[in-house]
Design a protein around this motif. Structure first.
Motif, PDB file in Angstrom:
ATOM      1  N   ALA A  90       0.830  -1.212   0.000  1.00 38.46           N
ATOM      2  CA  ALA A  90       0.000   0.000   0.000  1.00 38.46           C
ATOM      3  C   ALA A  90       0.859   1.254   0.000  1.00 38.46           C
ATOM      4  CB  ALA A  90      -0.948  -0.011   1.195  1.00 38.46           C
ATOM      5  N   ALA A  91       1.867   1.291   0.865  1.00 37.37           N
ATOM      6  CA  ALA A  91       2.728   2.476   0.915  1.00 37.37           C
ATOM      7  C   ALA A  91       3.463   2.671  -0.409  1.00 37.37           C
ATOM      8  CB  ALA A  91       3.719   2.368   2.074  1.00 37.37           C
ATOM      9  N   ALA A  92       3.906   1.573  -1.040  1.00 33.81           N
ATOM     10  CA  ALA A  92       4.623   1.677  -2.315  1.00 33.81           C
ATOM     11  C   ALA A  92       3.729   2.277  -3.400  1.00 33.81           C
ATOM     12  CB  ALA A  92       5.135   0.306  -2.745  1.00 33.81           C
ATOM     13  N   VAL A  93       2.470   1.850  -3.442  1.00 32.31           N
ATOM     14  CA  VAL A  93       1.548   2.405  -4.438  1.00 32.31           C
ATOM     15  C   VAL A  93       1.369   3.906  -4.212  1.00 32.31           C
ATOM     16  CG1 VAL A  93      -0.846   2.401  -5.265  1.00 32.31           C
ATOM     17  CG2 VAL A  93       0.357   0.236  -4.889  1.00 32.31           C
ATOM     18  N   PHE A  94       1.240   4.321  -2.968  1.00 30.76           N
ATOM     19  CA  PHE A  94       1.023   5.744  -2.707  1.00 30.76           C
ATOM     20  C   PHE A  94       2.300   6.567  -2.930  1.00 30.76           C
ATOM     21  CE2 PHE A  94      -2.486   3.950   0.050  1.00 30.76           C
ATOM     22  CZ  PHE A  94      -3.466   4.210  -0.901  1.00 30.76           C
ATOM     23  N   GLU A  95       3.463   5.965  -2.731  1.00 33.85           N
ATOM     24  CA  GLU A  95       4.708   6.649  -3.088  1.00 33.85           C
ATOM     25  C   GLU A  95       4.746   6.909  -4.593  1.00 33.85           C
ATOM     26  OE1 GLU A  95       8.130   4.500  -1.671  1.00 33.85           O
ATOM     27  OE2 GLU A  95       7.269   4.286   0.339  1.00 33.85           O
ATOM     28  N   ALA A  96       4.382   5.887  -5.383  1.00 41.76           N
ATOM     29  CA  ALA A  96       4.365   6.048  -6.836  1.00 41.76           C
ATOM     30  C   ALA A  96       3.291   7.039  -7.268  1.00 41.76           C
ATOM     31  CB  ALA A  96       4.136   4.694  -7.509  1.00 41.76           C
ATOM     32  N   LEU A  97       2.148   7.004  -6.591  1.00 43.83           N
ATOM     33  CA  LEU A  97       1.062   7.933  -6.911  1.00 43.83           C
ATOM     34  C   LEU A  97       1.500   9.376  -6.675  1.00 43.83           C
ATOM     35  CD1 LEU A  97      -2.043   8.247  -7.562  1.00 43.83           C
ATOM     36  CD2 LEU A  97      -2.375   8.296  -5.081  1.00 43.83           C
ATOM     37  N   GLU A  98       2.158   9.614  -5.548  1.00 45.07           N
ATOM     38  CA  GLU A  98       2.544  10.981  -5.199  1.00 45.07           C
ATOM     39  C   GLU A  98       3.533  11.569  -6.197  1.00 45.07           C
ATOM     40  OE1 GLU A  98       3.849  13.483  -1.226  1.00 45.07           O
ATOM     41  OE2 GLU A  98       4.435  11.371  -1.382  1.00 45.07           O
ATOM     42  N   SER A  99       4.429  10.735  -6.732  1.00 40.75           N
ATOM     43  CA  SER A  99       5.452  11.237  -7.652  1.00 40.75           C
ATOM     44  C   SER A  99       5.083  11.049  -9.115  1.00 40.75           C
ATOM     45  CB  SER A  99       6.787  10.539  -7.379  1.00 40.75           C
ATOM     46  OG  SER A  99       6.675   9.137  -7.570  1.00 40.75           O
ATOM     47  N   GLY A 100       3.916  10.465  -9.392  1.00 41.41           N
ATOM     48  CA  GLY A 100       3.529  10.160 -10.764  1.00 41.41           C
ATOM     49  C   GLY A 100       2.699  11.245 -11.417  1.00 41.41           C
ATOM     50  N   PRO A 101       2.159  10.976 -12.614  1.00 38.79           N
ATOM     51  CA  PRO A 101       1.341  11.950 -13.341  1.00 38.79           C
ATOM     52  C   PRO A 101       0.121  12.390 -12.528  1.00 38.79           C
ATOM     53  CG  PRO A 101       1.904  10.082 -14.748  1.00 38.79           C
ATOM     54  CD  PRO A 101       2.329   9.711 -13.365  1.00 38.79           C
ATOM     55  N   PRO A 102      -0.247  13.652 -12.592  1.00 41.08           N
ATOM     56  CA  PRO A 102      -1.411  14.135 -11.834  1.00 41.08           C
ATOM     57  C   PRO A 102      -2.691  13.355 -12.134  1.00 41.08           C
ATOM     58  CG  PRO A 102      -0.133  15.982 -12.672  1.00 41.08           C
ATOM     59  CD  PRO A 102       0.461  14.753 -13.278  1.00 41.08           C
ATOM     60  N   ALA A 103      -2.843  12.847 -13.354  1.00 39.80           N
ATOM     61  CA  ALA A 103      -4.072  12.127 -13.720  1.00 39.80           C
ATOM     62  C   ALA A 103      -4.269  10.874 -12.883  1.00 39.80           C
ATOM     63  CB  ALA A 103      -4.041  11.765 -15.205  1.00 39.80           C
ATOM     64  N   TRP A 104      -3.171  10.291 -12.389  1.00 41.47           N
ATOM     65  CA  TRP A 104      -3.312   9.085 -11.566  1.00 41.47           C
ATOM     66  C   TRP A 104      -4.100   9.349 -10.292  1.00 41.47           C
ATOM     67  CZ3 TRP A 104       2.281   6.585 -11.616  1.00 41.47           C
ATOM     68  CH2 TRP A 104       2.487   5.971 -12.860  1.00 41.47           C
ATOM     69  N   ARG A 105      -4.104  10.583  -9.828  1.00 36.47           N
ATOM     70  CA  ARG A 105      -4.779  10.894  -8.568  1.00 36.47           C
ATOM     71  C   ARG A 105      -6.306  10.820  -8.686  1.00 36.47           C
ATOM     72  NH1 ARG A 105      -0.977  15.091  -5.212  1.00 36.47           N
ATOM     73  NH2 ARG A 105       1.024  14.272  -5.984  1.00 36.47           N
ATOM     74  N   ASP A 106      -6.806  10.743  -9.914  1.00 35.92           N
ATOM     75  CA  ASP A 106      -8.244  10.607 -10.113  1.00 35.92           C
ATOM     76  C   ASP A 106      -8.689   9.143 -10.104  1.00 35.92           C
ATOM     77  OD1 ASP A 106      -8.605  13.361 -10.347  1.00 35.92           O
ATOM     78  OD2 ASP A 106      -8.156  13.324 -12.499  1.00 35.92           O
ATOM     79  N   LEU A 107      -7.735   8.216 -10.027  1.00 35.70           N
ATOM     80  CA  LEU A 107      -8.094   6.798 -10.019  1.00 35.70           C
ATOM     81  C   LEU A 107      -8.776   6.410  -8.709  1.00 35.70           C
ATOM     82  CD1 LEU A 107      -4.797   5.285 -11.471  1.00 35.70           C
ATOM     83  CD2 LEU A 107      -7.054   5.145 -12.555  1.00 35.70           C
ATOM     84  N   ARG A 108      -9.650   5.450  -8.784  1.00 38.42           N
ATOM     85  CA  ARG A 108     -10.192   4.837  -7.572  1.00 38.42           C
ATOM     86  C   ARG A 108      -9.153   3.845  -7.044  1.00 38.42           C
ATOM     87  NH1 ARG A 108     -15.091   0.414  -7.330  1.00 38.42           N
ATOM     88  NH2 ARG A 108     -14.562  -0.392  -5.264  1.00 38.42           N
TER      89      ARG A 108
END
Length: 250
Positions: A90-108
């Motif tokens: 879970a933490a790894a996914v959120f690390e990647a989310l935080e540093s990734g493309p802004p569009a990823w933040r709209d994913l469920r």
């Protein structure tokens, strides 16, 4: 962006009986399952499901892969053993989310809890985590050894029961020996210890010993080690000892 999603799921400590209905439902809906090789191997293949096993120490690569697939409309389950929020994906996914493309933040993105090795081991032995406790990962892959020793020392001084994850591997066989020496130097020889290996599987093996009898060879990467607090008790009985920590403290 299409209706892709990610479920970060805990498969529990080993037994299929300990996989939650919520996780099973996510698996039924998934188009893709991503995870460490032995965890993905626990997922039954079926038509319409693509399995993506990968080696250890590539957690961020797995997370980026999952987010990329979900952004393309796939229904992705990222699997961990135990609970995905405890030293897992879970933490790894959120690390990647935080540093990734802004569009990823709209994913469920849903985190689906699982039964941790720590809680499964505690339950099999009795209730050694019945009062205040902490969990410490003894792997120094992602943090310096000095920080591990400091946290262990402070946890013992605070009189927590301690659950140790990843106590001993072939690559760092001496680390757990150092932890045992540290424990003896602070809390003496008679503190009860639980060595719970492969809980809920056919290889399950439990040992309860005083700290004076604990040896590094009793632990490997499939072993959960729990060190009692100063209040932790052993109830001797014919069927095997019960290890528990009372609910109150002086």
């Amino acid at each position: 962006m299409r209706d892709g999603w990610i479920a970060i799921a805990g498969l529990g400590p080993g037994s299929d009986a300990m996989v939650t209905p919520q996780v099973r439902d996510a698996m039924r809906q998934a188009t893709d399952v991503i995870g460490y090789i032995p965890y993905v191997a626990r997922v039954a293949p079926r038509e319409g499901l693509t399995l993506h096993p990968s080696d250890n120490r590539v957690e961020i690569d797995r997370a980026v892969h999952a987010l990329t697939l979900a952004a393309a409309g796939r229904r992705v389950v990222v699997v961990s053993s135990g609970d995905p929020g405890v030293f897992a994906m879970a933490a790894a996914v959120f690390e990647a989310l935080e540093s990734g493309p802004p569009a990823w933040r709209d994913l469920r993105i849903d985190v689906l809890p699982g039964i941790t090795a720590m809680l499964a081991a505690s339950a099999r032995a009795g209730a050694p985590l019945g009062h205040d406790f902490c969990a410490i990962n003894l792997s120094d892959n992602l943090k310096p050894w000095g920080l591990i020793e400091r946290r262990v020392r402070l946890a013992v001084e605070a009189d927590f029961a301690i659950a140790f994850y990843n106590p001993r591997s072939k690559a760092r066989a001496e680390g757990f020996a150092a932890i045992l020496r540290l424990l003896r130097g602070i809390c003496g020889d008679e503190r009860p210890m639980l060595f719970a290996r492969a809980v809920s599987t056919s290889d399950e093996h439990l040992q309860v010993v005083p700290l004076s009898q604990a040896t590094p060879e009793m632990a490997d990467m499939r072993t959960m080690v729990i060190v009692g607090s100063s209040a932790t008790r052993i109830i001797e009985r014919a069927a095997g000892p019960i290890l528990y920590t009372p609910r109150s403290a002086a």
